[in-house]
Design a protein around this motif. Sequence first.
Motif, PDB file in Angstrom:
ATOM      1  N   GLU A 143       0.847  -1.196   0.000  1.00  0.00           N
ATOM      2  CA  GLU A 143       0.000   0.000   0.000  1.00  0.00           C
ATOM      3  C   GLU A 143       0.878   1.239   0.000  1.00  0.00           C
ATOM      4  OE1 GLU A 143      -3.199   0.208  -0.310  1.00  0.00           O
ATOM      5  OE2 GLU A 143      -3.837  -1.846   0.106  1.00  0.00           O
ATOM      6  N   MET A 144       0.386   2.307  -0.604  1.00  0.00           N
ATOM      7  CA  MET A 144       1.084   3.588  -0.525  1.00  0.00           C
ATOM      8  C   MET A 144       1.022   4.055   0.923  1.00  0.00           C
ATOM      9  SD  MET A 144       2.131   4.035  -3.566  1.00  0.00           S
ATOM     10  CE  MET A 144       2.831   5.654  -3.416  1.00  0.00           C
ATOM     11  N   LEU A 145       2.113   4.598   1.441  1.00  0.00           N
ATOM     12  CA  LEU A 145       2.132   5.081   2.813  1.00  0.00           C
ATOM     13  C   LEU A 145       1.340   6.377   2.881  1.00  0.00           C
ATOM     14  CD1 LEU A 145       3.154   4.709   5.687  1.00  0.00           C
ATOM     15  CD2 LEU A 145       5.180   6.024   5.046  1.00  0.00           C
ATOM     16  N   ALA A 188       5.131  11.250   5.457  1.00  0.00           N
ATOM     17  CA  ALA A 188       5.675  10.587   4.268  1.00  0.00           C
ATOM     18  C   ALA A 188       6.142  11.628   3.252  1.00  0.00           C
ATOM     19  CB  ALA A 188       4.630   9.678   3.640  1.00  0.00           C
ATOM     20  N   THR A 189       7.364  11.451   2.772  1.00  0.00           N
ATOM     21  CA  THR A 189       7.907  12.349   1.755  1.00  0.00           C
ATOM     22  C   THR A 189       8.509  11.515   0.639  1.00  0.00           C
ATOM     23  OG1 THR A 189      10.041  12.458   2.898  1.00  0.00           O
ATOM     24  CG2 THR A 189       8.432  14.184   3.415  1.00  0.00           C
ATOM     25  N   SER A 190       8.561  12.092  -0.530  1.00  0.00           N
ATOM     26  CA  SER A 190       9.132  11.384  -1.666  1.00  0.00           C
ATOM     27  C   SER A 190      10.635  11.226  -1.480  1.00  0.00           C
ATOM     28  CB  SER A 190       8.820  12.118  -2.974  1.00  0.00           C
ATOM     29  OG  SER A 190       9.344  13.423  -2.938  1.00  0.00           O
ATOM     30  N   ASP A 191      11.192  10.191  -2.114  1.00  0.00           N
ATOM     31  CA  ASP A 191      12.633   9.960  -2.028  1.00  0.00           C
ATOM     32  C   ASP A 191      13.357  10.795  -3.075  1.00  0.00           C
ATOM     33  OD1 ASP A 191      12.327   8.560  -4.447  1.00  0.00           O
ATOM     34  OD2 ASP A 191      12.388   6.600  -3.489  1.00  0.00           O
ATOM     35  N   MET A 201       7.073   8.061  -3.756  1.00  0.00           N
ATOM     36  CA  MET A 201       6.571   7.991  -2.383  1.00  0.00           C
ATOM     37  C   MET A 201       6.800   6.599  -1.799  1.00  0.00           C
ATOM     38  SD  MET A 201       5.517  10.967  -1.615  1.00  0.00           S
ATOM     39  CE  MET A 201       4.524  10.725  -0.148  1.00  0.00           C
ATOM     40  N   PRO A 202       6.998   6.525  -0.485  1.00  0.00           N
ATOM     41  CA  PRO A 202       7.225   5.227   0.165  1.00  0.00           C
ATOM     42  C   PRO A 202       5.970   4.362   0.170  1.00  0.00           C
ATOM     43  CG  PRO A 202       7.069   6.961   1.804  1.00  0.00           C
ATOM     44  CD  PRO A 202       7.026   7.629   0.464  1.00  0.00           C
ATOM     45  N   VAL A 203       6.179   3.071   0.323  1.00  0.00           N
ATOM     46  CA  VAL A 203       5.075   2.119   0.452  1.00  0.00           C
ATOM     47  C   VAL A 203       5.236   1.384   1.777  1.00  0.00           C
ATOM     48  CG1 VAL A 203       4.833   1.815  -2.048  1.00  0.00           C
ATOM     49  CG2 VAL A 203       6.265   0.229  -0.755  1.00  0.00           C
ATOM     50  N   ILE A 204       4.159   0.775   2.210  1.00  0.00           N
ATOM     51  CA  ILE A 204       4.181  -0.020   3.428  1.00  0.00           C
ATOM     52  C   ILE A 204       3.681  -1.418   3.095  1.00  0.00           C
ATOM     53  CG2 ILE A 204       1.885   0.774   4.151  1.00  0.00           C
ATOM     54  CD1 ILE A 204       2.972   0.585   7.075  1.00  0.00           C
ATOM     55  N   LEU A 205       4.317  -2.416   3.691  1.00  0.00           N
ATOM     56  CA  LEU A 205       3.885  -3.797   3.531  1.00  0.00           C
ATOM     57  C   LEU A 205       2.929  -4.106   4.675  1.00  0.00           C
ATOM     58  CD1 LEU A 205       7.339  -5.466   2.738  1.00  0.00           C
ATOM     59  CD2 LEU A 205       5.706  -4.398   1.155  1.00  0.00           C
ATOM     60  N   VAL A 206       1.667  -4.342   4.335  1.00  0.00           N
ATOM     61  CA  VAL A 206       0.639  -4.631   5.328  1.00  0.00           C
ATOM     62  C   VAL A 206       0.541  -6.141   5.459  1.00  0.00           C
ATOM     63  CG1 VAL A 206      -1.788  -4.346   5.943  1.00  0.00           C
ATOM     64  CG2 VAL A 206      -0.592  -2.521   4.691  1.00  0.00           C
ATOM     65  N   GLY A 207       0.925  -6.653   6.631  1.00  0.00           N
ATOM     66  CA  GLY A 207       0.970  -8.090   6.857  1.00  0.00           C
ATOM     67  C   GLY A 207      -0.383  -8.759   6.750  1.00  0.00           C
ATOM     68  N   ALA A 263      10.800  -0.034  -3.902  1.00  0.00           N
ATOM     69  CA  ALA A 263       9.577  -0.739  -4.310  1.00  0.00           C
ATOM     70  C   ALA A 263       9.475  -0.810  -5.835  1.00  0.00           C
ATOM     71  CB  ALA A 263       8.352  -0.047  -3.729  1.00  0.00           C
ATOM     72  N   SER A 264       9.829   0.275  -6.511  1.00  0.00           N
ATOM     73  CA  SER A 264       9.787   0.297  -7.967  1.00  0.00           C
ATOM     74  C   SER A 264      10.790  -0.693  -8.553  1.00  0.00           C
ATOM     75  CB  SER A 264      10.085   1.713  -8.468  1.00  0.00           C
ATOM     76  OG  SER A 264      10.129   1.756  -9.864  1.00  0.00           O
ATOM     77  N   ASN A 265      11.990  -0.744  -7.976  1.00  0.00           N
ATOM     78  CA  ASN A 265      13.012  -1.679  -8.449  1.00  0.00           C
ATOM     79  C   ASN A 265      12.590  -3.130  -8.238  1.00  0.00           C
ATOM     80  OD1 ASN A 265      14.645   0.440  -9.239  1.00  0.00           O
ATOM     81  ND2 ASN A 265      15.893   0.391  -7.395  1.00  0.00           N
ATOM     82  N   MET A 266      11.736  -3.373  -7.236  1.00  0.00           N
ATOM     83  CA  MET A 266      11.233  -4.718  -6.966  1.00  0.00           C
ATOM     84  C   MET A 266       9.974  -5.029  -7.790  1.00  0.00           C
ATOM     85  SD  MET A 266      11.686  -4.771  -2.815  1.00  0.00           S
ATOM     86  CE  MET A 266      10.825  -6.309  -2.596  1.00  0.00           C
ATOM     87  N   ASN A 267       9.533  -4.052  -8.599  1.00  0.00           N
ATOM     88  CA  ASN A 267       8.326  -4.183  -9.418  1.00  0.00           C
ATOM     89  C   ASN A 267       7.078  -4.420  -8.578  1.00  0.00           C
ATOM     90  OD1 ASN A 267       9.661  -3.870 -11.959  1.00  0.00           O
ATOM     91  ND2 ASN A 267      10.420  -5.958 -11.721  1.00  0.00           N
ATOM     92  N   LEU A 268       7.018  -3.777  -7.411  1.00  0.00           N
ATOM     93  CA  LEU A 268       5.845  -3.898  -6.543  1.00  0.00           C
ATOM     94  C   LEU A 268       4.774  -2.918  -6.991  1.00  0.00           C
ATOM     95  CD1 LEU A 268       7.520  -4.104  -3.016  1.00  0.00           C
ATOM     96  CD2 LEU A 268       6.797  -5.971  -4.506  1.00  0.00           C
ATOM     97  N   GLU A 269       3.537  -3.371  -6.957  1.00  0.00           N
ATOM     98  CA  GLU A 269       2.408  -2.521  -7.319  1.00  0.00           C
ATOM     99  C   GLU A 269       1.503  -2.355  -6.111  1.00  0.00           C
ATOM    100  OE1 GLU A 269       0.298  -3.516 -10.882  1.00  0.00           O
ATOM    101  OE2 GLU A 269       2.103  -4.296 -11.836  1.00  0.00           O
ATOM    102  N   ALA A 270       1.130  -1.117  -5.809  1.00  0.00           N
ATOM    103  CA  ALA A 270       0.224  -0.841  -4.699  1.00  0.00           C
ATOM    104  C   ALA A 270      -1.085  -1.584  -4.932  1.00  0.00           C
ATOM    105  CB  ALA A 270      -0.031   0.649  -4.578  1.00  0.00           C
ATOM    106  N   GLY A 271      -1.608  -2.189  -3.876  1.00  0.00           N
ATOM    107  CA  GLY A 271      -2.852  -2.938  -3.954  1.00  0.00           C
ATOM    108  C   GLY A 271      -2.665  -4.414  -4.238  1.00  0.00           C
TER     109      GLY A 271
END
Length: 124
Positions: A13-15, A20-23, A28-34, A50-58
Motif C-alpha cells: 500500500e502507498m504510505l 511521508a515524503t518522496s525519495d 513515495m514510500p510504500v508499506i507492507l501490510v501483513g 519498491a519500484s526496483n522490486m516491481n511492486l504494485e500498490a494494492g
Amino acid sequence: MKKHFTGFLAKVEMLRSEKATSDKNGLMPVILVGIAGEIPSRTVISGTYASNMNLEAGSVYLFQGEELEEDPMFGRQFSFRTISKELSAIETLQASSYVGKLRIIDVDSSDFTAEIPEGHLQLG
C-alpha cells in the motif's frame, strides 16, 4: 539481535502519512501490510526500492525479510525480497495456510510478539 523473516504475505500500500515524503527519485514510500506469517513491525520501504522490486500498490506478494546492521540514526533496519509474483486471491489463501497466522514482531521491544486474531484484516 539479527532476525530473518522467512515467508510472509503482505499487501503493498502507498504510505498515507503526513510525515511521508518522496525519495530522491520523487517516489513515495510504500508499506507492507501483513496478512500472514511472521513480519517485523517496520515495513515501510522507499518508493525507489519498491519500484526496483516491481511492486504494485494494492497487490499481494510473498516476501522474505532480513535484518540489516542497526543504523545509529534510524535504529533497526530491514531488507525485503519478493519470493513470488503478484498473488491471486486463491494463491493468497493457499500461501496463508502455508506460512501460518499473522505474527507481528515488535522490533522496538525485544520480547513482544502480537498475533492478530482471524478476521481482523481486510484485503479490499
